[in-house]
Design a protein around this motif. Structure first.
Motif, PDB file in Angstrom:
ATOM      1  N   ARG A  87       0.835  -1.205   0.000  1.00  0.00           N
ATOM      2  CA  ARG A  87       0.000   0.000   0.000  1.00  0.00           C
ATOM      3  C   ARG A  87       0.869   1.255   0.000  1.00  0.00           C
ATOM      4  O   ARG A  87       2.027   1.226   0.411  1.00  0.00           O
ATOM      5  N   HIS A  88       0.267   2.349  -0.443  1.00  0.00           N
ATOM      6  CA  HIS A  88       0.941   3.650  -0.477  1.00  0.00           C
ATOM      7  C   HIS A  88       0.284   4.579   0.537  1.00  0.00           C
ATOM      8  O   HIS A  88      -0.939   4.654   0.627  1.00  0.00           O
ATOM      9  N   ASP A  89       1.115   5.293   1.309  1.00  0.00           N
ATOM     10  CA  ASP A  89       0.624   6.258   2.293  1.00  0.00           C
ATOM     11  C   ASP A  89       1.426   7.547   2.150  1.00  0.00           C
ATOM     12  O   ASP A  89       2.580   7.538   1.701  1.00  0.00           O
ATOM     13  N   ALA A  90       0.812   8.661   2.549  1.00  0.00           N
ATOM     14  CA  ALA A  90       1.495   9.957   2.539  1.00  0.00           C
ATOM     15  C   ALA A  90       1.310  10.614   3.893  1.00  0.00           C
ATOM     16  O   ALA A  90       0.232  10.541   4.500  1.00  0.00           O
ATOM     17  N   LEU A  91       2.376  11.252   4.385  1.00  0.00           N
ATOM     18  CA  LEU A  91       2.312  11.915   5.675  1.00  0.00           C
ATOM     19  C   LEU A  91       1.576  13.234   5.576  1.00  0.00           C
ATOM     20  O   LEU A  91       1.688  13.949   4.570  1.00  0.00           O
ATOM     21  N   PRO A  92       0.847  13.603   6.621  1.00  0.00           N
ATOM     22  CA  PRO A  92       0.286  14.953   6.674  1.00  0.00           C
ATOM     23  C   PRO A  92       1.399  15.967   6.948  1.00  0.00           C
ATOM     24  O   PRO A  92       2.468  15.612   7.439  1.00  0.00           O
ATOM     25  N   ALA A  93       1.129  17.216   6.624  1.00  0.00           N
ATOM     26  CA  ALA A  93       2.102  18.278   6.914  1.00  0.00           C
ATOM     27  C   ALA A  93       2.321  18.373   8.430  1.00  0.00           C
ATOM     28  O   ALA A  93       1.398  18.110   9.201  1.00  0.00           O
ATOM     29  N   THR A  98       7.571  13.279  13.992  1.00  0.00           N
ATOM     30  CA  THR A  98       6.386  13.085  14.830  1.00  0.00           C
ATOM     31  C   THR A  98       5.236  12.511  14.027  1.00  0.00           C
ATOM     32  O   THR A  98       4.563  11.551  14.453  1.00  0.00           O
ATOM     33  N   GLN A  99       4.993  13.071  12.829  1.00  0.00           N
ATOM     34  CA  GLN A  99       3.905  12.578  11.991  1.00  0.00           C
ATOM     35  C   GLN A  99       4.179  11.147  11.514  1.00  0.00           C
ATOM     36  O   GLN A  99       3.264  10.322  11.442  1.00  0.00           O
ATOM     37  N   LEU A 100       5.447  10.853  11.218  1.00  0.00           N
ATOM     38  CA  LEU A 100       5.795   9.507  10.770  1.00  0.00           C
ATOM     39  C   LEU A 100       5.539   8.486  11.873  1.00  0.00           C
ATOM     40  O   LEU A 100       4.940   7.426  11.628  1.00  0.00           O
ATOM     41  N   MET A 101       5.973   8.781  13.104  1.00  0.00           N
ATOM     42  CA  MET A 101       5.787   7.837  14.206  1.00  0.00           C
ATOM     43  C   MET A 101       4.302   7.643  14.514  1.00  0.00           C
ATOM     44  O   MET A 101       3.858   6.542  14.842  1.00  0.00           O
ATOM     45  N   GLY A 126       6.139  11.803   1.553  1.00  0.00           N
ATOM     46  CA  GLY A 126       5.770  13.073   2.160  1.00  0.00           C
ATOM     47  C   GLY A 126       6.684  13.547   3.265  1.00  0.00           C
ATOM     48  O   GLY A 126       6.373  14.526   3.955  1.00  0.00           O
ATOM     49  N   LEU A 127       7.843  12.878   3.479  1.00  0.00           N
ATOM     50  CA  LEU A 127       8.793  13.366   4.475  1.00  0.00           C
ATOM     51  C   LEU A 127       9.447  14.644   3.971  1.00  0.00           C
ATOM     52  O   LEU A 127       9.855  14.732   2.805  1.00  0.00           O
ATOM     53  N   THR A 128       9.566  15.626   4.841  1.00  0.00           N
ATOM     54  CA  THR A 128      10.060  16.945   4.413  1.00  0.00           C
ATOM     55  C   THR A 128      11.517  16.910   3.991  1.00  0.00           C
ATOM     56  O   THR A 128      11.955  17.763   3.222  1.00  0.00           O
TER      57      THR A 128
END
Length: 466
Positions: A87-93, A98-101, A126-128
């Motif tokens: 599956r594919h996922d994208a992190l929120p801003a 923190t968002q990844l964990m 989506g990692l910055t």
């Protein structure tokens, strides 16, 4: 074909419920190769999805039938719907750690679908900082933590210029039809005698295991009654870690240079694993003290010990013994805690040194019995060890997937009723990563525990004169 499943492996299926997922996982972070980005990596994985090939281990599905008398077995050649498993996922801003964990904690909370092979893989974008992440989880009935980490690493290369590498779910070598060969007959009387002699040696070994089983168990009980290190503890205190759990998870992770731990171990005449345990001891002491929940008696850690030989590294299933370690959380001095940890682990290793794998597994079953009973909602007279702490060594060189360098690998494991926190470490590329997996309902945020681990490593360095 339905193959039998070992009783140890089936326990992870029998004990699973919505509040008690029984899968392990890994979170790997990758830096795209020069001139590429996460979208290019996604394209390579999409190409692998289109090929549709899956390694034999990941085609196995757990199933019960009349032929197994209702016991769990493995259906070994199942059609795999890769669009479900990958599956594919994208992190929120803002796409930070923190968002990844938080995302990985949510992914790790969900049960695997038992109607399918028991694994999932998520590509996270989506990692910055431009990196991408891969989270994979696999049921503990199918693989223990050691073999799960090896499975993930087996898809990687030490050569950054290697291309055309298979995806983590694909066979490492393209599978070919099996050749059914008739073995050559033995050419000498010595050859004919080899098989009976081997069978006789195996029978003698099995008889020795059985004969030594009761003395091994009696010795284990005796050591535990005296508070010595070994596979069983009778002295674990009641604590905030030893409560019923829910299905939601917390996850936190951080890495440290492995050389820092090696130097502490060298100057303290200890092992790197002793230093890992001492870091956890000091960190848990402060974390629980800040919650007003530090027991006056020392916490006891359950430390898994892999019993796999070199030829068994890729074998599925579980081959694990355990040792109980006194973490000395009642002591204020970091050096004193390390000394106690070192002595406790040496006592436990001495107790195992003269035992066979079968005897070690039987001895370890005594130590894990309180947790196993808790999996089925059955209480017992003996409290379980307070926390699971394991360390899975890995390669010291950098690893790559089609030119993308793996910059971090964080393990995720299984909290259970009576043990709401699991600490698992793994090392790669001269870094050691601590992965903390906990019940969200039972424990407060874990980020402070990472800071306490960092502080404790510094205190240990100062204590040994570094």
């Amino acid at each position: 074909m339905l193959l039998p499943m070992s009783p140890t492996d089936s326990m992870f299926l029998l004990g699973e419920s919505r509040d008690h997922p029984m899968h392990v996982g890994g979170l790997a972070l990758f830096e795209p190769p020069d001139g590429a980005n996460a979208r290019d990596v996604r394209a390579m994985l999409d190409a692998a999805l289109a090929r549709g090939t899956v390694a034999p281990l990941l085609r196995k599905r757990a199933r019960r039938s009349a032929t197994t008398l209702g016991q769990w077995g493995w259906d070994t050649d199942v059609a795999v719907d890769l669009d479900h498993h990958v599956r594919h996922d994208a992190l929120p801003a803002p796409g930070g750690t923190t968002q990844l964990m938080e995302l990985v904690a949510r992914l790790h909370s969900g049960l695997l679908d038992r109607s399918r092979p028991l694994w999932e893989m998520h590509l996270i974008e989506g990692l910055t900082d431009g990196r991408f992440a891969v989270y994979m989880k696999i049921h503990h009935a199918l693989a223990d933590g050691v073999s799960a980490m090896k499975l993930l690493r087996s898809a990687l290369s030490e050569d950054p210029d290697t291309t055309g590498m298979p995806a983590p779910w694909e066979p490492l070598v393209r599978e070919r039809p099996a050749l059914h060969l008739v073995p050559d007959p033995p050419t000498s009387s010595a050859g004919r005698l080899d098989l009976p002699a081997a069978a006789l040696r195996a029978a003698r070994g099995a008889a020795g295991d059985v004969a030594g089983m009761l003395p091994a168990i009696a010795a284990t009980l005796g050591r535990a009654s005296r508070g010595h290190g070994g596979p069983l503890t009778l002295s674990a205190p009641k604590s905030m870690l030893n409560v019923p759990i829910g299905g939601a998870r917390r996850f936190a992770a951080r890495s440290w240079p492995l050389e820092r731990l090696r130097l502490v171990a060298k100057f303290a005449d200890a092992t790197v694993n002793d230093v890992v345990l001492a870091m956890c001891s000091g960190a848990l002491r402060i974390y629980m003290r800040d919650q007003g929940a530090l027991p006056t008696e020392p916490l006891i850690a359950m430390v898994p010990v892999s019993l796999r030989g070199e030829r068994q590294e890729t074998k599925a299933g579980n081959e694990i013994g355990v040792l109980m370690c006194n973490l000395a959380t009642h002591l204020t001095d970091p050096a004193g805690r390390l000394d106690t940890v070192r002595a406790s682990m040496r006592e436990g290793k001495d107790a195992m040194r003269t035992r066979s794998s079968a005897q070690i597994l039987a001895m370890s079953a005594l130590g894990t019995a309180p947790l196993a009973l808790g999996m089925f909602g059955i209480g017992g007279p003996i409290r379980p060890p307070n926390v699971m702490i394991s360390n899975v060594p890995g390669p010291s060189t950098p690893l790559y997937w089609n030119g993308a360098r793996m910059s971090a690998l964080y393990p995720l494991s299984i909290p259970v009723d009576g043990q709401a926190l699991n600490i698992t470490c793994t090392s790669t590329d001269e870094q050691i990563a601590f992965g903390l997996t906990a019940c969200r309902r039972a424990l407060p945020p874990l980020a402070p525990l990472l800071d306490h681990l960092d502080d404790e490593l510094g205190d240990l360095e100062q204590a040994v004169g570094l």
